[in-house]
Design a protein around this motif. Structure first.
Motif, PDB file in Angstrom:
ATOM      1  N   ILE A   1      -1.598  10.231  -3.014  1.00 32.75           N
ATOM      2  CA  ILE A   1      -0.304  10.257  -3.711  1.00 32.75           C
ATOM      3  C   ILE A   1      -0.449  10.516  -5.211  1.00 32.75           C
ATOM      4  CG2 ILE A   1       0.911   8.828  -2.004  1.00 32.75           C
ATOM      5  CD1 ILE A   1       0.817   6.530  -4.049  1.00 32.75           C
ATOM      6  N   SER A   2      -1.630  10.235  -5.733  1.00 33.79           N
ATOM      7  CA  SER A   2      -1.832  10.477  -7.169  1.00 33.79           C
ATOM      8  C   SER A   2      -1.582  11.938  -7.516  1.00 33.79           C
ATOM      9  CB  SER A   2      -3.260  10.095  -7.579  1.00 33.79           C
ATOM     10  OG  SER A   2      -3.426   8.711  -7.425  1.00 33.79           O
ATOM     11  N   ARG A   3      -1.874  12.809  -6.575  1.00 31.94           N
ATOM     12  CA  ARG A   3      -1.651  14.236  -6.816  1.00 31.94           C
ATOM     13  C   ARG A   3      -0.169  14.573  -6.952  1.00 31.94           C
ATOM     14  NH1 ARG A   3      -4.328  16.627  -1.757  1.00 31.94           N
ATOM     15  NH2 ARG A   3      -5.550  14.772  -1.303  1.00 31.94           N
ATOM     16  N   TYR A   4       0.687  13.673  -6.515  1.00 33.78           N
ATOM     17  CA  TYR A   4       2.132  13.963  -6.518  1.00 33.78           C
ATOM     18  C   TYR A   4       2.919  13.096  -7.497  1.00 33.78           C
ATOM     19  CZ  TYR A   4       1.159  16.484  -2.183  1.00 33.78           C
ATOM     20  OH  TYR A   4       0.664  17.345  -1.248  1.00 33.78           O
ATOM     21  N   GLN A   5       2.242  12.270  -8.312  1.00 36.60           N
ATOM     22  CA  GLN A   5       2.994  11.347  -9.180  1.00 36.60           C
ATOM     23  C   GLN A   5       3.561  12.072 -10.398  1.00 36.60           C
ATOM     24  OE1 GLN A   5       3.563   7.914  -8.322  1.00 36.60           O
ATOM     25  NE2 GLN A   5       2.818   8.817  -6.428  1.00 36.60           N
TER      26      GLN A   5
ATOM     27  N   LYS B   1       4.846   1.247  -6.279  1.00 42.12           N
ATOM     28  CA  LYS B   1       5.451   0.782  -5.028  1.00 42.12           C
ATOM     29  C   LYS B   1       4.358   0.523  -3.985  1.00 42.12           C
ATOM     30  CE  LYS B   1       8.899  -0.158  -2.393  1.00 42.12           C
ATOM     31  NZ  LYS B   1       9.868  -1.205  -2.747  1.00 42.12           N
ATOM     32  N   VAL B   2       3.452   1.455  -3.919  1.00 41.09           N
ATOM     33  CA  VAL B   2       2.361   1.366  -2.948  1.00 41.09           C
ATOM     34  C   VAL B   2       1.488   0.135  -3.245  1.00 41.09           C
ATOM     35  CG1 VAL B   2       0.207   2.551  -2.342  1.00 41.09           C
ATOM     36  CG2 VAL B   2       2.353   3.809  -2.324  1.00 41.09           C
ATOM     37  N   LYS B   3       1.276  -0.110  -4.515  1.00 43.26           N
ATOM     38  CA  LYS B   3       0.479  -1.285  -4.926  1.00 43.26           C
ATOM     39  C   LYS B   3       1.230  -2.566  -4.589  1.00 43.26           C
ATOM     40  CE  LYS B   3      -2.489   0.609  -8.485  1.00 43.26           C
ATOM     41  NZ  LYS B   3      -2.600   0.986  -9.880  1.00 43.26           N
ATOM     42  N   GLU B   4       2.511  -2.561  -4.897  1.00 45.33           N
ATOM     43  CA  GLU B   4       3.347  -3.739  -4.625  1.00 45.33           C
ATOM     44  C   GLU B   4       3.329  -4.097  -3.136  1.00 45.33           C
ATOM     45  OE1 GLU B   4       7.470  -2.948  -5.885  1.00 45.33           O
ATOM     46  OE2 GLU B   4       8.090  -3.970  -4.035  1.00 45.33           O
ATOM     47  N   LEU B   5       3.275  -3.073  -2.307  1.00 41.09           N
ATOM     48  CA  LEU B   5       3.300  -3.313  -0.855  1.00 41.09           C
ATOM     49  C   LEU B   5       1.913  -3.611  -0.274  1.00 41.09           C
ATOM     50  CD1 LEU B   5       5.787  -0.465   0.163  1.00 41.09           C
ATOM     51  CD2 LEU B   5       6.264  -2.921   0.148  1.00 41.09           C
ATOM     52  N   GLY B   6       0.896  -3.429  -1.092  1.00 41.77           N
ATOM     53  CA  GLY B   6      -0.460  -3.708  -0.612  1.00 41.77           C
ATOM     54  C   GLY B   6      -1.018  -2.644   0.321  1.00 41.77           C
ATOM     55  N   ILE B   7      -0.468  -1.432   0.229  1.00 40.68           N
ATOM     56  CA  ILE B   7      -1.021  -0.345   1.051  1.00 40.68           C
ATOM     57  C   ILE B   7      -1.779   0.653   0.172  1.00 40.68           C
ATOM     58  CG2 ILE B   7       0.599  -0.513   2.985  1.00 40.68           C
ATOM     59  CD1 ILE B   7       2.197   1.813   1.674  1.00 40.68           C
TER      60      ILE B   7
ATOM     61  N   VAL C   1      -5.165   6.504   0.207  1.00 37.85           N
ATOM     62  CA  VAL C   1      -3.719   6.601  -0.052  1.00 37.85           C
ATOM     63  C   VAL C   1      -3.483   6.890  -1.535  1.00 37.85           C
ATOM     64  CG1 VAL C   1      -1.604   5.222  -0.223  1.00 37.85           C
ATOM     65  CG2 VAL C   1      -2.937   5.175   1.895  1.00 37.85           C
ATOM     66  N   VAL C   2      -4.149   6.122  -2.372  1.00 44.64           N
ATOM     67  CA  VAL C   2      -3.987   6.289  -3.824  1.00 44.64           C
ATOM     68  C   VAL C   2      -4.406   7.698  -4.240  1.00 44.64           C
ATOM     69  CG1 VAL C   2      -4.791   5.492  -6.090  1.00 44.64           C
ATOM     70  CG2 VAL C   2      -4.234   3.824  -4.289  1.00 44.64           C
ATOM     71  N   GLU C   3      -5.526   8.129  -3.684  1.00 44.83           N
ATOM     72  CA  GLU C   3      -6.034   9.464  -4.024  1.00 44.83           C
ATOM     73  C   GLU C   3      -5.006  10.529  -3.642  1.00 44.83           C
ATOM     74  OE1 GLU C   3      -7.788  13.163  -3.804  1.00 44.83           O
ATOM     75  OE2 GLU C   3      -7.581  12.148  -1.871  1.00 44.83           O
TER      76      GLU C   3
ATOM     77  N   ARG D   1       5.487   7.604   5.499  1.00 41.76           N
ATOM     78  CA  ARG D   1       5.890   8.704   4.610  1.00 41.76           C
ATOM     79  C   ARG D   1       4.637   9.359   4.000  1.00 41.76           C
ATOM     80  NH1 ARG D   1      10.438  11.972   3.558  1.00 41.76           N
ATOM     81  NH2 ARG D   1      10.330  12.685   1.417  1.00 41.76           N
ATOM     82  N   ILE D   2       3.687   8.516   3.642  1.00 38.96           N
ATOM     83  CA  ILE D   2       2.453   9.041   3.051  1.00 38.96           C
ATOM     84  C   ILE D   2       1.624   9.768   4.125  1.00 38.96           C
ATOM     85  CG2 ILE D   2       0.276   8.332   1.949  1.00 38.96           C
ATOM     86  CD1 ILE D   2       2.024   6.009   0.676  1.00 38.96           C
ATOM     87  N   PHE D   3       1.721   9.294   5.351  1.00 41.19           N
ATOM     88  CA  PHE D   3       1.052   9.978   6.463  1.00 41.19           C
ATOM     89  C   PHE D   3       1.621  11.405   6.606  1.00 41.19           C
ATOM     90  CE2 PHE D   3      -1.017   8.593  10.760  1.00 41.19           C
ATOM     91  CZ  PHE D   3      -1.681   9.805  10.856  1.00 41.19           C
ATOM     92  N   ASN D   4       2.938  11.526   6.466  1.00 31.61           N
ATOM     93  CA  ASN D   4       3.540  12.863   6.480  1.00 31.61           C
ATOM     94  C   ASN D   4       2.928  13.736   5.385  1.00 31.61           C
ATOM     95  OD1 ASN D   4       5.351  12.618   8.634  1.00 31.61           O
ATOM     96  ND2 ASN D   4       7.009  11.864   7.357  1.00 31.61           N
ATOM     97  N   LEU D   5       2.751  13.123   4.219  1.00 28.61           N
ATOM     98  CA  LEU D   5       2.170  13.847   3.089  1.00 28.61           C
ATOM     99  C   LEU D   5       0.755  14.319   3.433  1.00 28.61           C
ATOM    100  CD1 LEU D   5       3.255  14.376   0.192  1.00 28.61           C
ATOM    101  CD2 LEU D   5       1.961  12.376  -0.552  1.00 28.61           C
ATOM    102  N   LYS D   6       0.002  13.425   4.057  1.00 29.76           N
ATOM    103  CA  LYS D   6      -1.365  13.769   4.461  1.00 29.76           C
ATOM    104  C   LYS D   6      -1.379  14.988   5.382  1.00 29.76           C
ATOM    105  CE  LYS D   6      -5.007  11.761   7.438  1.00 29.76           C
ATOM    106  NZ  LYS D   6      -5.862  10.593   7.659  1.00 29.76           N
ATOM    107  N   MET D   7      -0.343  15.081   6.230  1.00 33.11           N
ATOM    108  CA  MET D   7      -0.312  16.176   7.196  1.00 33.11           C
ATOM    109  C   MET D   7       0.311  17.447   6.614  1.00 33.11           C
ATOM    110  SD  MET D   7      -1.867  14.507   9.433  1.00 33.11           S
ATOM    111  CE  MET D   7      -2.089  15.873  10.579  1.00 33.11           C
TER     112      MET D   7
END
Lengths: 722, 130
Positions: free
Chosen positions: A718-722, A703-709, A714-716, A613-619
């Motif tokens: 998704i942080s723009r969308y939190q 969620k991302v932290k909990e999953l270890g990804i 990634v953090v950088e 899902r985050i890969f989609n965001l990257k694209m």
């Protein structure tokens, strides 16, 4: 020396080796070869990359490995035809075991030409397992060749070559046969060769498939299975790859290096017995494969008919699986697309004489048709002729175009033609009325060969909608309503109008409108087991996660619930098929020596699912607006559609408290639409919440932290969308 | 073609047949590696069931590799070189007369050699035309 051998020798002689890498490999351990193969066709690099423990822990394998390798290869600006885009093929730790059905799958990952984002496609055939036994958990191909090349991997002699290969055919039924014959020492050796190819249609459209071969020792023919969705074949041909060929001789029951073979054998024999005893009364996969679904879908008003306007048709009886069984599918063949598949759904039509196209008059073996192709090329185009479907299936495969996207796109242009959105001038004279099988077949040839109106249809629905609106001044709203695509991927073949959960199954799927994440119509619409938004959201969490797990491990979904234990209905959660879930736990532990339980499977998937899902965001995608779906999948677009199910829709409106007395159908269409579109948004709210995502559909930081990804990039991002 | 036939009522459960079979097939005396299996009808019973291949051939069409085949003498044989150990034939055997052992990569299958019948002291198994 036979003529064919002489021809093959000449073809092989014309190869020019551009690069060769020798390697040493001992054996697969606990399901992993522990290295991946990187190839760059722009500068002819071949190298080995290690598989780290972290990769295994976080991404498991298969689709997970593919996504990770691709993530590191592309930027957010990468387009499908940029050299840095890659094709990654990986099976997974369970892939290649011979004892459990459906365990030879490969997962293809790339940036898609039609969606612009990352896509994954699951495919049978022998390539993935043989690649692993040859020493590679994945092959990652970047760059573009100047001329047509093949990549050859010799797993017994330990070398990889990139070779220019100018003379072999591109169309897959020929390419697979030629490369199989060329690299096998003799007839018995042919099953040790697996070929990946894409036909000329993969060059000429954006919906190209990859054909993965397996040699059928009984039919003595190279069969083809398709990585169908998302245009992987178009990327392949854009890189000027003619074929990938792997050879590995010596597959045995312990080739995958399992820790506890006994555990796997036990689970395998148990399900083989189940299939032996119960399949004939359940899905009849061994007799007709997935084609058994046609009549069921028709009976439940779910069979897409004339571009998903309707869900059934009196003539659908002509596409009944019994007809395929009696007249076309050769019975009692071992139709598994990898060793050990007792479900054996890879049906084949033998000695089918082609009536059209470049191979007219030839007798061929056709792989399939499967349900999707029957429903797509058949009822969805208003064509109720099994021989049209079989011929269309053959040409789509050998041209290397996806039968689903092809069929859904043709159904779309047929409706456009009937509604006057396009005309004969635009179609180059093709009278694309529903049911015109001659015109539809000509269109398939045009798509495959890159001619005429076929060039337009081969762009896929999203681009056609834009073109028809911008170039021909047509109403974009209507085009959006009837153009059955989501995220740029054409819908597969189910009518979802009466199942809100299934609308989400398509709309919220990561890669686009494919049903492989969740198939909830019966749970939702027929059995009414998930009435509330929370229930639906739970199903749209659990099933996509559980099904993702197959793709991490080189597995097929079908032996999970297309065969069920005799007492399954008496279990707490029949829809999950608990006994089979336990089989998967046992098989995974038996291979890897780990000690996971059923909840761990979901966590393994959640890591990869959220990462994708985050890969989609990257694209540039991956937010709520990209989970939108066409109204045709939600409710009746037109008055005629409404009236075809007037009783159902009137009842729904009355139950909701609307006063519809004296209202015209047009007004009722409007009221129903407002209600149903609102329901879909509410469903998205509930699903995002259940998945641990923001209201905009982005995984939350915790969620991302909990999953270890929570990798820095990634953090950088998704942080723009939190 | 002669195959192994049974008279379970004569069986005394001595397991000599299983030892003879495993010795013929795998050079060890291990009942778990035998292609013929004798077991009690139930725990408390003194009666035995005997499971052995009747060479019906139902394992032939289900095999992906062509490893199960009808030999010239009409017995159903397993070509271990072709076999990949998928065990579909084990699951699909109507007599439950194919077996597995984790030391062995292929199913354990009767070859109708008759060594078990020669070892049987009671005549509970014997060779007879199919």
């Amino acid at each position: 020396m036979s003529k064919i051998t002489q021809k093959l020798l000449e073809m092989k002689k014309a190869h020019k080796v551009l690069q060769k890498m020798e390697y040493r490999f001992d054996k697969v351990e606990k399901g992993y070869a522990n290295q991946t193969l990187y190839i760059n066709l722009s500068d002819n690099t071949i190298k080995s990359k290690p598989v780290t423990q972290k990769m295994k822990d976080i991404f498991t394998g298969g689709r997970g490995f593919g996504l990770w390798l691709l993530w590191n290869a592309v930027s957010g600006d990468t387009k499908w035809n940029d050299p840095e885009n890659e094709i990654v093929i990986s099976s997974g730790p369970i892939g290649g075991i011979t004892q459990y059905p459906g365990a030879g799958k490969s997962l293809v990952v790339t940036i898609s030409p039609t969606t612009g984002s990352v896509v994954d496609s699951n495919v049978g055939g022998y390539f993935g397992p043989l690649l692993k036994f040859a020493g590679w958990d994945a092959i990652e191909i970047q760059g573009k060749a100047e001329n047509d090349v093949i990549i050859y991997i010799d797993g017994n002699n330990g070398y990889v070559t990139i070779e220019e290969a100018p003379e072999e055919d591109v169309d897959s039924h020929l390419a697979a046969e030629q490369f199989t014959d060329m690299y096998a020492d003799n007839e018995e050796d042919k099953r040790n060769v697996a070929v990946v190819s894409a036909g000329q249609g993969a060059e000429n459209t954006l919906i190209g498939v990859l054909n993965f071969s397996f040699y059928d020792v009984k039919r003595q023919v190279a069969r083809l299975k398709q990585a169908g969705r998302g245009g992987t074949g178009s990327v392949f041909r854009d890189k000027k790859i003619k074929a990938l060929v792997v050879k590995y001789k010596g597959v045995k029951g312990d080739s995958n290096g399992p820790v506890d073979k006994q555990k796997i054998i036990k689970a395998g024999i148990k399900i083989h017995r189940e299939i032996h005893d119960l399949d004939k009364d359940q899905c009849r996969m061994r007799e007709v494969g997935t084609a058994h679904l046609t009549e069921i879908m028709n009976d439940y008003d779910l069979l897409p008919t004339m571009n998903y306007q309707y869900g059934s048709h009196p003539d659908a009886i002509k596409l009944h699986s019994d007809i395929f069984k009696q007249k076309y599918f050769t019975q009692n063949m071992a139709d598994g697309c990898w060793y050990g598949c007792s479900l054996a759904c890879a049906k084949g039509v033998d000695d089918f004489e082609l009536k059209t196209g470049p191979y007219k008059g030839q007798k061929v073996c056709v792989d399939g048709p499967e349900y999707e192709t029957v429903a797509g090329l058949g009822s969805n185009c208003g064509i109720f002729d099994p021989e049209f479907v079989i011929e269309g299936n053959f040409y789509c495969d050998t041209y290397g175009i996806d039968t689903i996207s092809t069929a859904t796109s043709i159904a779309f242009v047929m409706e456009c033609y009937e509604k006057g959105i396009i005309n004969k001038k635009i179609t180059g004279g093709l009278e694309l009325n529903f049911g015109n099988k001659e015109a539809a077949m000509e269109l398939i040839h045009q798509m495959g060969q890159g001619r005429g109106f076929g060039k337009t249809v081969g762009l896929g629905i999203r681009r056609m909608k834009k073109l028809f609106a911008e170039k021909y001044g047509q109403d974009p709203r209507l085009l959006n309503d009837i153009g059955m695509e989501a995220k740029g991927m054409e819908y597969s073949e189910y009518v979802t109008k009466e199942s809100l959960a299934m609308q989400g199954g398509y709309g919220l799927a990561l890669k686009g409108a494919q049903h492989d994440e969740a198939w909830l119509i019966f749970m939702d619409m027929v059995n009414k087991q998930i009435p509330t938004f929370e229930d639906k959201a739970e199903a749209l969490h659990y099933f996509p996660m559980f099904r993702t797990w197959f793709g991490l491990n080189g597995l097929c979904k079908l032996p999970w619930n297309d065969i069920e234990p005799a007492d399954n209905a008496q279990t707490d959660e029949p829809a999950k098929v608990p006994e089979h879930v336990q089989n998967y736990v046992d098989v995974f532990n038996g291979v890897t020596g780990r000690n996971v339980d059923k909840d761990d499977l979901i966590i393994q998937s959640e890591r990869v699912y959220n990462f994708q899902r985050i890969f989609n965001l990257k694209m540039g995608y991956g937010t709520r607006e990209h989970d939108a779906i066409p109204y045709r999948s939600v409710g009746p677009v037109t008055v005629t559609e409404y009236e075809s199910r007037a009783e159902r829709y009137d009842k729904q409106l009355k139950e909701l408290g609307y006063d519809i007395d004296g209202k015209s159908t047009k007004e009722k269409v409007k009221i129903l639409r407002e209600y149903r579109e609102d329901q879909y948004e509410k469903l998205c709210d509930a699903v995002y919440k259940r998945r641990g995502w923001t209201n905009n559909g982005v995984p939350k930081l915790e969620k991302v932290k909990e999953l270890g990804i929570d990798f820095p990039n990634v953090v950088e991002l998704i942080s723009r969308y939190q | 073609m002669k195959i192994v036939k049974t008279r379970p009522e004569l069986c005394n459960g001595c397991m000599e047949c299983m030892l003879a079979c495993s010795k013929t097939l795998y050079k060890v005396e291990d009942p778990e590696k035998s292609a013929i299996r004798v077991k009690k009808v139930d725990k408390k019973s003194d009666e035995y069931e005997i499971h052995v291949c009747d060479h019906c051939g139902e394992c032939i069409p289900v095999c992906n590799t062509g490893a199960t085949y009808k030999a010239n003498n009409k017995t159903v044989r397993l070509d271990r070189k072709k076999c990949v150990g998928c065990y579909i034939c084990v699951g699909f055997c109507p007599s439950n007369a194919l077996y597995y052992h984790s030391d062995i990569n292929e199913p354990i299958k009767c070859i109708a050699c008759g060594s078990c019948t020669r070892a049987c002291p009671t005549g509970a198994i014997f060779m007879e035309e199919k």
